[in-house]
Design a protein around this motif. Structure first.
Motif, PDB file in Angstrom:
ATOM      1  N   THR A 359     -68.953  -4.136-137.305  1.00 15.28           N
ATOM      2  CA  THR A 359     -68.768  -2.869-138.027  1.00 15.28           C
ATOM      3  C   THR A 359     -69.171  -1.658-137.184  1.00 15.28           C
ATOM      4  O   THR A 359     -69.357  -0.564-137.716  1.00 15.28           O
ATOM      5  N   ARG A 362     -67.140   1.594-137.581  1.00 16.98           N
ATOM      6  CA  ARG A 362     -66.947   2.136-138.922  1.00 16.98           C
ATOM      7  C   ARG A 362     -67.889   3.310-139.177  1.00 16.98           C
ATOM      8  O   ARG A 362     -69.044   3.310-138.710  1.00 16.98           O
ATOM      9  N   HIS A 386     -70.600 -10.688-146.469  1.00 14.45           N
ATOM     10  CA  HIS A 386     -69.335  -9.938-146.462  1.00 14.45           C
ATOM     11  C   HIS A 386     -69.549  -8.572-145.830  1.00 14.45           C
ATOM     12  O   HIS A 386     -70.343  -7.771-146.331  1.00 14.45           O
ATOM     13  N   ASN A 388     -67.739  -4.938-143.949  1.00 12.88           N
ATOM     14  CA  ASN A 388     -66.579  -4.069-144.112  1.00 12.88           C
ATOM     15  C   ASN A 388     -65.931  -3.750-142.772  1.00 12.88           C
ATOM     16  O   ASN A 388     -65.384  -2.664-142.565  1.00 12.88           O
ATOM     17  N   PRO A 390     -63.267  -4.957-139.409  1.00 17.33           N
ATOM     18  CA  PRO A 390     -61.819  -5.169-139.349  1.00 17.33           C
ATOM     19  C   PRO A 390     -61.375  -6.574-139.732  1.00 17.33           C
ATOM     20  O   PRO A 390     -60.176  -6.824-139.847  1.00 17.33           O
ATOM     21  N   GLY A 391     -62.304  -7.497-139.912  1.00 19.07           N
ATOM     22  CA  GLY A 391     -61.943  -8.865-140.252  1.00 19.07           C
ATOM     23  C   GLY A 391     -61.678  -9.709-139.016  1.00 19.07           C
ATOM     24  O   GLY A 391     -61.876  -9.270-137.874  1.00 19.07           O
ATOM     25  N   ASN A 436     -61.230 -14.234-144.107  1.00 27.45           N
ATOM     26  CA  ASN A 436     -61.048 -12.811-144.351  1.00 27.45           C
ATOM     27  C   ASN A 436     -61.108 -12.545-145.842  1.00 27.45           C
ATOM     28  O   ASN A 436     -60.468 -13.253-146.640  1.00 27.45           O
ATOM     29  N   HIS A 437     -61.876 -11.557-146.248  1.00 27.52           N
ATOM     30  CA  HIS A 437     -62.032 -11.246-147.668  1.00 27.52           C
ATOM     31  C   HIS A 437     -60.798 -10.493-148.175  1.00 27.52           C
ATOM     32  O   HIS A 437     -60.222  -9.669-147.456  1.00 27.52           O
ATOM     33  N   ALA A 439     -60.624  -8.091-150.142  1.00 26.45           N
ATOM     34  CA  ALA A 439     -60.888  -6.653-150.189  1.00 26.45           C
ATOM     35  C   ALA A 439     -61.050  -6.041-148.805  1.00 26.45           C
ATOM     36  O   ALA A 439     -61.297  -4.837-148.688  1.00 26.45           O
ATOM     37  N   GLY A 440     -60.914  -6.846-147.767  1.00 20.79           N
ATOM     38  CA  GLY A 440     -61.084  -6.361-146.406  1.00 20.79           C
ATOM     39  C   GLY A 440     -62.375  -6.845-145.786  1.00 20.79           C
ATOM     40  O   GLY A 440     -63.349  -7.145-146.482  1.00 20.79           O
ATOM     41  N   GLY A 441     -62.396  -6.918-144.463  1.00 22.12           N
ATOM     42  CA  GLY A 441     -63.579  -7.404-143.772  1.00 22.12           C
ATOM     43  C   GLY A 441     -63.629  -8.920-143.705  1.00 22.12           C
ATOM     44  O   GLY A 441     -62.790  -9.621-144.277  1.00 22.12           O
TER      45      GLY A 441
END
Length: 460
Positions: A359, A362, A386, A388, A390-391, A436-437, A439-441
């Motif tokens: 992250t 970010r 989890h 946030n 880029p995954g 990968n979630h 919702a992102g990340g």
């Protein structure tokens, strides 16, 4: 995350909370630089170690294939037990020419009468059944008796008619040496794996040394400030007690008591002592956590609380992370596990550190750690990490836990953190996975079995 206490205004401090005057930033940068050099040397050592492990496995496979197929000694017999042919190894072993041996009974190769009788009994039905790992003494070229492990296999013609036996063997002494070498190599490999685990833990400590040092400075500075205050109070009390013992009149004692503020000192002593004890205990807890984390405790199997491990790991990583990196921890009051708290702390620190790195670009880097029951098995807990960021790219998901695989620049990571973490979680009866979630990340899931909770304990 807990709020930082207000800056300590006790003399002997700078304006920064928990920072001693004698400790400057350059000193910590020197320490981190030295740890980076050690870390680079460790990377080269680990790559060389992986190559040696590959060569060791290849050698083991070669030795096993030789032992299960062709040995040094070979004798071909007919169905009546007479020698038809031998190889060069047998000629060298017994000191007799191949021409001299052809046509002679196989029993002539054995030493002493009793083994010959046993050989006739075991090998009497030539061409009928196989004999495996039959240990019999053979007469060597120097006249000595050498035990040999023999394997006898029937041989047949094209139409299935018995033609006799093929006898292969190797001196037991050589077999024992080979097995001993294999056992020794296996033990060396186990020790190397344990050292590798310890080295990765020490590398993690090196990356976090600045944060841990700041965390130690807080209670140490607090204790030091209290000790300075206690020293001043002790000097005033000593002066007052000297006047008491000198027999000063009550009026003079009362005036001196007010001048030295003895009553205020007596009121300040209990909180000063309690604060000093609290700071010392906090320092002890930090040092104890460092000892447990850096200890080689592969076989440790003790009960511990995973929540405490997660909170300690998050605190250490965040001390050395960027100021805007936020970690939200939502865990039950108790997460009882059985195993090694130091190893599980290494897993959590790797996951939190990876989230911090992922992250970095970010504006609001964040990691959320929460726990949930495994719907398929209520006796297991799933701890989700989890971020946030880029995954994970789809092409690296299948390789994320491979040893020495890393997406970080050269010198920034060894690719061993997740691989070692995967093995640690497996040894605790659990499983580590990545995805990968929606919702992102990225989300990493540590799934482990819970230990039985004592009666009256809280459950997640």
């Amino acid at each position: 995350m807990s709020e930082q206490p207000p800056p300590d205004k006790t003399p002997g401090h700078t304006g920064h909370p928990g920072e001693l005057i004698a400790v400057d930033e350059d000193m910590w940068m020197d320490v981190i630089h030295k740890m980076d050099e050690v870390y680079s040397d460790l990377l080269q050592y680990e790559v060389a170690l992986e190559e040696k492990n590959a060569k060791l496995e290849e050698s083991q496979q070669f030795i096993l294939s030789v032992l299960t197929s062709m040995s040094d000694i070979m004798v071909v017999c007919d169905r009546n037990g007479r020698i038809e042919d031998v190889n060069r190894s047998l000629v060298d072993f017994c000191g007799r020419d191949a021409a001299e041996l052809r046509g002679r009974p196989i029993h002539d190769l054995f030493a002493e009468d009793v083994p010959q009788d046993r050989a006739r009994e075991l090998l009497g039905s030539f061409g009928q059944q196989a004999v495996h790992d039959c240990e019999l003494p053979l007469r060597a070229a120097d006249g000595s008796t050498v035990p040999v492990s023999l394997n006898c296999t029937p041989r047949f013609s094209a139409v299935g008619k018995s033609l006799g036996m093929v006898i292969t063997g190797r001196p037991v002494g050589e077999l024992r040496k080979a097995y001993h070498a294999l056992r020794q190599a296996h033990e060396d490999l186990k020790r190397t794996q344990q050292q590798l685990l310890h080295s990765e833990k020490m590398a993690s400590l090196g990356r976090l040394v600045a944060g841990v040092a700041h965390e130690l400075n807080n209670p140490i500075s607090f204790v030091l400030g209290n000790v300075h205050a206690l020293k001043r109070y002790a000097e005033r009390l000593e002066r007052y007690l000297a006047a008491v013992h000198a027999g000063e009149p009550p009026a003079a004692l009362a005036e001196l008591r007010a001048e030295l503020r003895i009553d205020r000192i007596l009121g300040d002593l209990p909180p000063l002592i309690e604060g000093t004890i609290e700071g010392a205990e906090r320092t002890r807890d930090i040092v104890d956590g460092l000892k447990r984390f850096s200890a080689i405790d592969r076989d440790e199997n003790r009960p511990f609380d995973l929540r405490d491990v997660v909170e300690r790991a998050v605190r250490w990583v965040c001390k050395a992370a960027r100021d805007n990196f936020r970690v939200d921890v939502d865990l039950p009051d108790e997460l009882p596990l059985t195993g090694s708290s130091g190893q599980m702390q290494q897993v959590v620190m790797n996951l939190v550190q990876n989230a911090c790195d992922a992250t970095a670009g970010r504006p609001d880097p964040q990691l959320t750690i929460r726990a949930e029951r495994d719907p398929a098995d209520p006796g297991r807990i799933r701890v989700l990490f989890h971020d946030n960021g880029p995954g994970l790219a789809p092409d690296i998901l299948d390789r994320i836990f491979d040893p020495f695989f890393t997406t970080k620049p050269v010198g920034m990571g060894t690719g061993l953190g997740l691989a070692i973490s995967y093995g640690i979680v497996e040894r605790h009866g659990g499983r580590l996975s990545a995805a990968n979630h929606p919702a992102g990340g990225a989300v990493f899931v540590v799934e482990v079995p819970l230990a039985p909770i004592p009666s009256g304990g809280a459950s997640p």
